[in-house]
Design an enzyme around this catalytic site. Structure first.
Site, PDB file in Angstrom:
ATOM      1  N   HIS A 204       0.788  -1.239   0.000  1.00  0.00           N
ATOM      2  CA  HIS A 204       0.000   0.000   0.000  1.00  0.00           C
ATOM      3  C   HIS A 204       0.820   1.289   0.000  1.00  0.00           C
ATOM      4  CE1 HIS A 204       0.774  -0.023   4.367  1.00  0.00           C
ATOM      5  NE2 HIS A 204       0.567   1.271   4.314  1.00  0.00           N
TER       6      HIS A 204
HETATM    7  C1  UD1 Z   1      -2.169   5.827   5.157  1.00  0.00           C
HETATM    8  C2  UD1 Z   1      -0.908   6.423   5.752  1.00  0.00           C
HETATM    9  C3  UD1 Z   1       0.172   5.347   5.816  1.00  0.00           C
HETATM   10  C4  UD1 Z   1      -0.327   4.116   6.534  1.00  0.00           C
HETATM   11  C5  UD1 Z   1      -1.635   3.640   5.918  1.00  0.00           C
HETATM   12  C6  UD1 Z   1      -2.202   2.508   6.743  1.00  0.00           C
HETATM   13  C7  UD1 Z   1      -0.513   8.811   5.268  1.00  0.00           C
HETATM   14  C8  UD1 Z   1       0.271   9.763   4.484  1.00  0.00           C
HETATM   15  N1  UD1 Z   1      -0.381   7.514   4.920  1.00  0.00           N
HETATM   16  O1  UD1 Z   1      -1.869   5.441   3.828  1.00  0.00           O
HETATM   17  O2  UD1 Z   1       1.294   5.867   6.510  1.00  0.00           O
HETATM   18  O3  UD1 Z   1       0.646   3.120   6.424  1.00  0.00           O
HETATM   19  O4  UD1 Z   1      -2.580   4.714   5.923  1.00  0.00           O
HETATM   20  O5  UD1 Z   1      -3.106   1.737   6.010  1.00  0.00           O
HETATM   21  O6  UD1 Z   1      -1.227   9.173   6.169  1.00  0.00           O
HETATM   22  N2  UD1 Z   1      -9.084   4.782   0.454  1.00  0.00           N
HETATM   23  C9  UD1 Z   1     -10.336   4.259   0.331  1.00  0.00           C
HETATM   24  N3  UD1 Z   1     -11.025   3.956   1.475  1.00  0.00           N
HETATM   25  C10 UD1 Z   1     -10.526   4.187   2.716  1.00  0.00           C
HETATM   26  C11 UD1 Z   1      -9.238   4.751   2.815  1.00  0.00           C
HETATM   27  C12 UD1 Z   1      -8.531   5.033   1.671  1.00  0.00           C
HETATM   28  O7  UD1 Z   1     -10.838   4.029  -0.762  1.00  0.00           O
HETATM   29  O8  UD1 Z   1     -11.202   3.879   3.720  1.00  0.00           O
HETATM   30  C13 UD1 Z   1      -8.318   5.056  -0.803  1.00  0.00           C
HETATM   31  C14 UD1 Z   1      -8.564   6.460  -1.366  1.00  0.00           C
HETATM   32  O9  UD1 Z   1      -8.541   6.369  -2.738  1.00  0.00           O
HETATM   33  C15 UD1 Z   1      -7.336   7.208  -0.873  1.00  0.00           C
HETATM   34  C16 UD1 Z   1      -6.256   6.143  -0.888  1.00  0.00           C
HETATM   35  O10 UD1 Z   1      -6.920   4.937  -0.515  1.00  0.00           O
HETATM   36  O11 UD1 Z   1      -7.013   8.298  -1.706  1.00  0.00           O
HETATM   37  C17 UD1 Z   1      -5.116   6.404   0.058  1.00  0.00           C
HETATM   38  O12 UD1 Z   1      -5.600   6.621   1.383  1.00  0.00           O
HETATM   39  P1  UD1 Z   1      -4.740   7.513   2.412  1.00  0.00           P
HETATM   40  O13 UD1 Z   1      -5.396   7.470   3.725  1.00  0.00           O
HETATM   41  O14 UD1 Z   1      -4.443   8.851   1.833  1.00  0.00           O
HETATM   42  O15 UD1 Z   1      -3.361   6.779   2.443  1.00  0.00           O
HETATM   43  P2  UD1 Z   1      -3.000   5.256   2.766  1.00  0.00           P
HETATM   44  O16 UD1 Z   1      -2.349   4.666   1.576  1.00  0.00           O
HETATM   45  O17 UD1 Z   1      -4.192   4.566   3.321  1.00  0.00           O
HETATM   46  N1  UDP Z   2      -4.073  -5.301   8.973  1.00  0.00           N
HETATM   47  C1  UDP Z   2      -5.381  -5.767   9.087  1.00  0.00           C
HETATM   48  N2  UDP Z   2      -6.034  -6.125   7.950  1.00  0.00           N
HETATM   49  C2  UDP Z   2      -5.468  -6.060   6.710  1.00  0.00           C
HETATM   50  C3  UDP Z   2      -4.142  -5.574   6.616  1.00  0.00           C
HETATM   51  C4  UDP Z   2      -3.485  -5.195   7.762  1.00  0.00           C
HETATM   52  O1  UDP Z   2      -5.909  -5.844  10.193  1.00  0.00           O
HETATM   53  O2  UDP Z   2      -6.133  -6.417   5.725  1.00  0.00           O
HETATM   54  C5  UDP Z   2      -3.351  -4.915  10.199  1.00  0.00           C
HETATM   55  C6  UDP Z   2      -1.999  -5.548  10.355  1.00  0.00           C
HETATM   56  O3  UDP Z   2      -2.111  -6.817  10.972  1.00  0.00           O
HETATM   57  C7  UDP Z   2      -1.293  -4.541  11.237  1.00  0.00           C
HETATM   58  C8  UDP Z   2      -1.824  -3.216  10.731  1.00  0.00           C
HETATM   59  O4  UDP Z   2      -3.081  -3.528  10.112  1.00  0.00           O
HETATM   60  O5  UDP Z   2      -1.647  -4.699  12.591  1.00  0.00           O
HETATM   61  C9  UDP Z   2      -0.876  -2.599   9.736  1.00  0.00           C
HETATM   62  O6  UDP Z   2      -1.531  -1.571   9.042  1.00  0.00           O
HETATM   63  P1  UDP Z   2      -1.084  -1.096   7.595  1.00  0.00           P
HETATM   64  O7  UDP Z   2      -0.316  -2.154   6.915  1.00  0.00           O
HETATM   65  O8  UDP Z   2      -2.317  -0.585   6.943  1.00  0.00           O
HETATM   66  O9  UDP Z   2      -0.199   0.179   7.912  1.00  0.00           O
HETATM   67  P2  UDP Z   2       1.304   0.432   8.402  1.00  0.00           P
HETATM   68  O10 UDP Z   2       1.594  -0.452   9.550  1.00  0.00           O
HETATM   69  O11 UDP Z   2       2.197   0.189   7.234  1.00  0.00           O
HETATM   70  O12 UDP Z   2       1.285   1.883   8.740  1.00  0.00           O
END
Ligand code: UD1
Ligand code: UDP
Length: 368
Positions: A204
């Site tokens: 991601h």
């Molecule tokens: C964010 C965090 C990242 C973290 C991750 C955990 C920032 C900059 N990044 O990344 O550090 O590791 O969360 O998962 O804060 N979207 C949906 N539905 C949702 C959420 C997101 O469709 O419920 C889609 C949207 O198109 C959005 C994209 O995912 O633009 C990215 O979401 P965003 O929250 O900006 O960043 P993450 O990649 O989730």
């Molecule tokens: N996780 C979850 N469901 C998923 C993917 C991840 O519950 O489908 C959990 C995972 O076990 C961990 C946390 O989410 O505890 C990690 O989140 P993510 O990978 O979104 O973000 P990051 O840790 O890179 O910020």
């Protein structure tokens, strides 16, 4: 009673908040503010339901957007709520745009800030998370560092006051749930998977979902012949559709693309896998603690000791390196207690209560 506001917004933050929220239950009034950064059921509500934490008191509903847009909306909307709630302190978690927005809003209003997962660094300023961490640590009042490495990082930046090596809060919640999943192999049947005979994949990171990088990763994943289960983050799903790459995976019989799963289900998929391929920060740590080899789709990691101890290998988005590691990576080193002992929330609670009682010389007596 003192009032504490937890500010969360993204999947890993709901998970990280749970042990600390529970530890503080009897001692303070608690308010949860959800920024709304993650909003799909399987990225947000599912965690409140399964982890038994109360519904957020407020949802700022910021939704998706560019970094500046998201952060600005959080600052504006949070300011109003914080002025109303007047907390004794606020708690932020990790390194997302929600963390940054909350830290800036609270700092300007002079509410003391506790940063959980403080001092974590990748030393890659191109990652949005690195800016979020550095700025948050700069304005935070209390720093809960998960590891010795994180303490050292803070000290090198001149941050020495109220720095505590509490252990990693993700270990607390993992430890609590690990015993519960020992007997849950049955879930694998749902996916037609066998214990120790499949690979779990997550992707991601912003950089990995850029067109060229994603193409390389998907090209490698589509050459794996073992069973693969891939809970797809919504960002990655969107990009796979946009770049017309999804077909490369869904056409393969060994590949199961599934929606994001809940925390316990994810732990089950991790625990019984042969190997994890990921760019997630949290999953690298979980893999190490559980004892599953991890291939990390990044050039660097914040969790360097997992690599030093031989349980994590960095392959970036190089398809050849990834495929080689899938075949040949077999960890041998002994795993250590690098993330503490799973009691970090209790350590954090003691420090928070001491701080609220005006004890500014509180020393945490732990050794890891
Ligand atoms: C964010 C965090 C990242 C973290 C991750 C955990 C920032 C900059 N990044 O990344 O550090 O590791 O969360 O998962 O804060 N979207 C949906 N539905 C949702 C959420 C997101 O469709 O419920 C889609 C949207 O198109 C959005 C994209 O995912 O633009 C990215 O979401 P965003 O929250 O900006 O960043 P993450 O990649 O989730
Ligand atoms: N996780 C979850 N469901 C998923 C993917 C991840 O519950 O489908 C959990 C995972 O076990 C961990 C946390 O989410 O505890 C990690 O989140 P993510 O990978 O979104 O973000 P990051 O840790 O890179 O910020």
């Amino acid at each position: 009673m003192n009032k504490i506001v937890h500010i969360v917004g993204a999947r890993p933050q709901f998970i990280k908040m749970t042990p600390l929220y529970n530890a503080l239950r009897e001692s303070v009034d608690q308010v949860i503010i959800h920024t709304g950064q993650h909003y799909d059921f399987d990225m947000s509500d599912i965690f409140f339901d399964e982890l038994n934490i109360p519904e957020p008191d407020y949802n700022l509903e910021i939704g998706s957007g560019k970094h500046g847009e998201q952060t600005a909306k959080i600052i504006t909307r949070l300011e109003e709520k914080l002025m109303k709630e007047k907390p004794s302190l606020i708690i932020v978690y990790g390194d997302t745009d929600s963390t940054l927005g909350a830290a800036i809003a609270s700092s300007k209003l002079n509410f003391p800030i506790v940063h959980v997962e403080s001092g974590v660094r990748s030393f890659n300023r191109k990652m949005p998370e690195e800016t979020n961490r550095i700025v948050t640590d700069r304005v935070a009042d209390i720093h809960f560092a998960p590891t010795k490495t994180a303490v050292n990082n803070l000290n090198k930046e001149g941050i020495n006051r109220f720095v505590y090596n509490t252990g990693d809060i993700m270990y607390d919640i993992l430890k609590m749930n690990l015993t519960k999943i020992e007997h849950k192999k049955a879930l694998l049947q749902q996916y037609n998977l066998n214990e120790g005979k499949y690979i779990l994949v997550t992707v991601h990171r912003e950089a990995n979902t850029e067109k060229d990088n994603l193409e390389k990763i998907i090209s490698a994943l589509s050459q794996i012949e073992e069973p693969v289960v891939f809970p797809l983050h919504p960002r990655t799903k969107k990009k796979l559709v946009q770049y017309n790459l999804l077909y490369k995976l869904i056409g393969r019989r060994n590949m199961q693309i599934i929606n994001p799963v809940g925390y316990v289900e994810m732990l089950i998929l991790e625990k019984f896998s042969r190997l994890i391929v990921t760019d997630s920060g949290g999953i690298q740590k979980e893999a190490y603690i559980i004892g599953v080899p991890c291939i990390t789709l990044r050039e660097e990691t914040e969790w360097v000791k997992t690599v030093d101890d031989g349980w994590n290998i960095l392959v970036g988005n190089d398809a050849d390196k990834l495929l080689k590691a899938v075949k040949e990576f077999h960890p041998r080193g002994r795993r250590k207690n690098i993330f503490g002992d799973g009691n970090s929330a209790i350590n954090m609670k003691k420090i928070i209560i001491a701080y609220l009682n005006g004890d500014t010389d509180y020393k945490l007596d732990i050794n890891h």
